[in-house]
Write a protein that holds these residues in place. Structure first.
Motif, short mmCIF file in Angstrom:
data_model
loop_
_atom_site.label_atom_id
_atom_site.label_comp_id
_atom_site.label_asym_id
_atom_site.label_seq_id
_atom_site.Cartn_x
_atom_site.Cartn_y
_atom_site.Cartn_z
N ILE A 29 0.70 -1.33 0.05
CA ILE A 29 -0.15 0.04 0.01
C ILE A 29 0.81 1.13 0.05
O ILE A 29 0.57 2.01 -0.72
N LEU A 30 1.79 1.41 0.77
CA LEU A 30 2.98 2.31 0.84
C LEU A 30 3.55 2.60 -0.53
O LEU A 30 3.71 3.88 -0.78
N GLN A 31 3.95 1.62 -0.97
CA GLN A 31 4.44 1.45 -2.38
C GLN A 31 3.54 2.01 -3.33
O GLN A 31 3.83 3.02 -4.24
N ALA A 32 2.47 1.66 -3.49
CA ALA A 32 1.40 2.16 -4.47
C ALA A 32 1.06 3.58 -4.01
O ALA A 32 0.99 4.44 -5.19
N ILE A 60 5.93 4.18 -17.31
CA ILE A 60 6.81 3.30 -16.65
C ILE A 60 5.90 3.04 -15.43
O ILE A 60 5.87 2.02 -14.98
N ILE A 61 5.44 4.24 -14.93
CA ILE A 61 4.73 4.38 -13.70
C ILE A 61 3.43 3.76 -13.86
O ILE A 61 2.92 2.94 -12.88
N ASP A 62 2.79 3.85 -14.79
CA ASP A 62 1.50 3.12 -15.17
C ASP A 62 1.66 1.54 -15.17
O ASP A 62 0.99 0.78 -14.60
N HIS A 63 2.89 0.89 -15.74
CA HIS A 63 3.22 -0.28 -15.78
C HIS A 63 3.40 -0.96 -14.19
O HIS A 63 2.80 -1.84 -13.89
N GLU A 64 3.86 -0.11 -13.42
CA GLU A 64 4.37 -0.59 -12.03
C GLU A 64 3.02 -0.51 -11.20
O GLU A 64 2.67 -1.35 -10.45
N LEU A 65 2.08 0.77 -11.60
CA LEU A 65 0.95 0.63 -10.88
C LEU A 65 0.08 -0.46 -11.43
O LEU A 65 -0.77 -0.99 -10.62
N SER A 67 0.86 -3.59 -11.82
CA SER A 67 1.34 -4.69 -11.00
C SER A 67 0.81 -4.86 -9.63
O SER A 67 0.59 -5.82 -8.93
N HIS A 68 0.28 -3.67 -9.30
CA HIS A 68 -0.67 -3.49 -8.05
C HIS A 68 -2.34 -3.31 -8.11
O HIS A 68 -2.87 -3.31 -7.34
N ASN A 69 -2.18 -4.08 -9.65
CA ASN A 69 -3.73 -3.80 -10.11
C ASN A 69 -4.55 -2.41 -9.82
O ASN A 69 -5.68 -2.21 -9.43
N ILE A 70 -3.81 -1.40 -10.08
CA ILE A 70 -4.36 -0.15 -10.46
C ILE A 70 -4.07 0.34 -11.77
O ILE A 70 -2.89 0.45 -12.28
N ASP A 71 -5.22 0.66 -12.44
CA ASP A 71 -5.25 0.94 -13.76
C ASP A 71 -5.48 2.69 -13.82
O ASP A 71 -6.73 2.91 -13.85
N GLN A 76 -8.85 7.39 -15.08
CA GLN A 76 -9.16 8.82 -15.50
C GLN A 76 -10.30 8.92 -16.59
O GLN A 76 -10.99 9.86 -16.55
N ARG A 77 -10.31 7.67 -17.33
CA ARG A 77 -11.47 7.66 -18.22
C ARG A 77 -13.17 7.68 -17.47
O ARG A 77 -13.88 8.25 -17.53
#
Length: 84
Positions: A29-32, A60-65, A67-71, A76-77
């Motif tokens: 959670i902290l990393q996300a 790059i950050i979107d890909h990392e997010l 991995s935390h199941n955050i799209d 935004q859409r």
């Protein structure tokens, strides 16, 4: 094929102790949260500069997010549709 044997619950090896769910999720959670903060900062810089470097960092950050199941793009859409 091997033969399956029946084992009683008492004969099974004990399971290793589990950490509480909150302990295992806290670092993720902290990393996300840190990634989301960084993305907001870079997104603001990208809106001002429109540079390829900032756009690549956002990807790059979107890909990392992801991995935390955050799209983020999907969020935004969804927010944009609410504003209409």
């Amino acid at each position: 094929m091997g033969r399956l044997s029946k084992t009683s619950l008492n004969q099974r090896e004990p399971l290793p102790p589990h950490r509480p769910m909150a302990e295992s999720l806290a670092p993720r959670i902290l990393q996300a949260k840190e990634l989301i903060r960084e993305r907001r900062r870079i997104a603001l810089a990208y809106r001002r500069s429109q540079s390829d470097f900032d756009r690549d960092r956002l990807e790059i950050i979107d890909h990392e997010l992801a991995s935390h199941n955050i799209d983020i793009p999907a969020i935004q859409r969804c927010v944009a549709q609410r504003k209409i």
